[in-house]
Design an enzyme around this catalytic site. Sequence first.
Site, mmCIF file in Angstrom:
data_model
loop_
_atom_site.group_PDB
_atom_site.id
_atom_site.type_symbol
_atom_site.label_atom_id
_atom_site.label_comp_id
_atom_site.label_asym_id
_atom_site.label_seq_id
_atom_site.Cartn_x
_atom_site.Cartn_y
_atom_site.Cartn_z
ATOM 1 N N ASP A 188 0.870 -1.185 0.000
ATOM 2 C CA ASP A 188 0.000 0.000 0.000
ATOM 3 C C ASP A 188 0.909 1.237 0.000
ATOM 4 O O ASP A 188 1.871 1.322 0.761
ATOM 5 C CB ASP A 188 -0.896 -0.015 1.246
ATOM 6 C CG ASP A 188 -2.009 1.012 1.174
ATOM 7 O OD1 ASP A 188 -3.173 0.613 1.245
ATOM 8 O OD2 ASP A 188 -1.709 2.232 1.054
ATOM 9 N N ILE A 189 0.607 2.186 -0.858
ATOM 10 C CA ILE A 189 1.468 3.357 -1.029
ATOM 11 C C ILE A 189 1.337 4.325 0.157
ATOM 12 O O ILE A 189 2.209 5.177 0.371
ATOM 13 C CB ILE A 189 1.140 4.073 -2.371
ATOM 14 C CG1 ILE A 189 2.336 4.860 -2.877
ATOM 15 C CG2 ILE A 189 -0.094 4.937 -2.272
ATOM 16 C CD1 ILE A 189 3.517 4.048 -3.272
ATOM 17 N N HIS B 272 -6.696 -5.757 2.668
ATOM 18 C CA HIS B 272 -5.569 -5.129 3.363
ATOM 19 C C HIS B 272 -4.971 -6.162 4.324
ATOM 20 O O HIS B 272 -5.706 -6.770 5.120
ATOM 21 C CB HIS B 272 -6.040 -3.953 4.226
ATOM 22 C CG HIS B 272 -6.571 -2.781 3.471
ATOM 23 N ND1 HIS B 272 -5.797 -1.682 3.166
ATOM 24 C CD2 HIS B 272 -7.808 -2.503 2.980
ATOM 25 C CE1 HIS B 272 -6.544 -0.778 2.533
ATOM 26 N NE2 HIS B 272 -7.762 -1.252 2.402
ATOM 27 N N GLU C 23 -12.233 3.756 -1.058
ATOM 28 C CA GLU C 23 -11.409 4.668 -1.862
ATOM 29 C C GLU C 23 -11.198 4.133 -3.277
ATOM 30 O O GLU C 23 -11.318 4.878 -4.248
ATOM 31 C CB GLU C 23 -10.055 4.874 -1.152
ATOM 32 C CG GLU C 23 -9.144 5.874 -1.838
ATOM 33 C CD GLU C 23 -7.762 5.921 -1.193
ATOM 34 O OE1 GLU C 23 -7.616 5.651 0.011
ATOM 35 O OE2 GLU C 23 -6.804 6.221 -1.936
ATOM 36 N N HIS D 198 -10.033 -5.521 -2.909
ATOM 37 C CA HIS D 198 -8.703 -5.710 -2.333
ATOM 38 C C HIS D 198 -8.804 -6.058 -0.860
ATOM 39 O O HIS D 198 -9.719 -5.607 -0.168
ATOM 40 C CB HIS D 198 -7.814 -4.481 -2.532
ATOM 41 C CG HIS D 198 -8.409 -3.191 -2.068
ATOM 42 N ND1 HIS D 198 -9.340 -2.494 -2.816
ATOM 43 C CD2 HIS D 198 -8.228 -2.475 -0.928
ATOM 44 C CE1 HIS D 198 -9.684 -1.389 -2.162
ATOM 45 N NE2 HIS D 198 -9.030 -1.354 -0.998
#
Length: 131
Positions: free
Chosen positions: A29-30, A95, A88, A93
Amino acid sequence: MASIFSRIVAGEIPSYRIAETESCYAFLDINPLAKGHTLVIPKQEIDNIFDLDEALYQELFSFAKQVSHAIEKTIPCERIGMSVIGLEVPHAHIHLIPINTLRDMDFSKQRVALTAEQFQEIAASIAQNIV
Ligand code: 5GP
């Protein structure tokens, strides 16, 4: 328009790759909640994770399990927290987050700032521990 994650899968946007299968992709994750915060996605662009067909759903979670073991071996932590949000980015996805306390799963808390070198080093270390 393709989701940002589809563009990552296509290689149009760079990512810190950890591992992939034919159908799934894992990358950092960025904007991480912790060092090693990883996203596990199906390559196919489907918004809601509960809309995945059964085979892909099973594969995604098996792959996430495999990746979580590698994160746990790499990043000192109590355990790996798992969360599905998707408010978002409209591309399913999971996490995976190294955690020590309940607060570490608080998505409203300040994210960790890492340099490109740190991201690269973390991704490479986790990737090495994939079995
Ligand atoms: P959610 O959709 O589950 O609320 O959060 C999406 C997550 O994707 C966030 O934690 C955010 O930091 C991450 N994210 C958003 N854009 C990018 C991107 O371009 N690259 C990467 N690696 N992560 C992203």
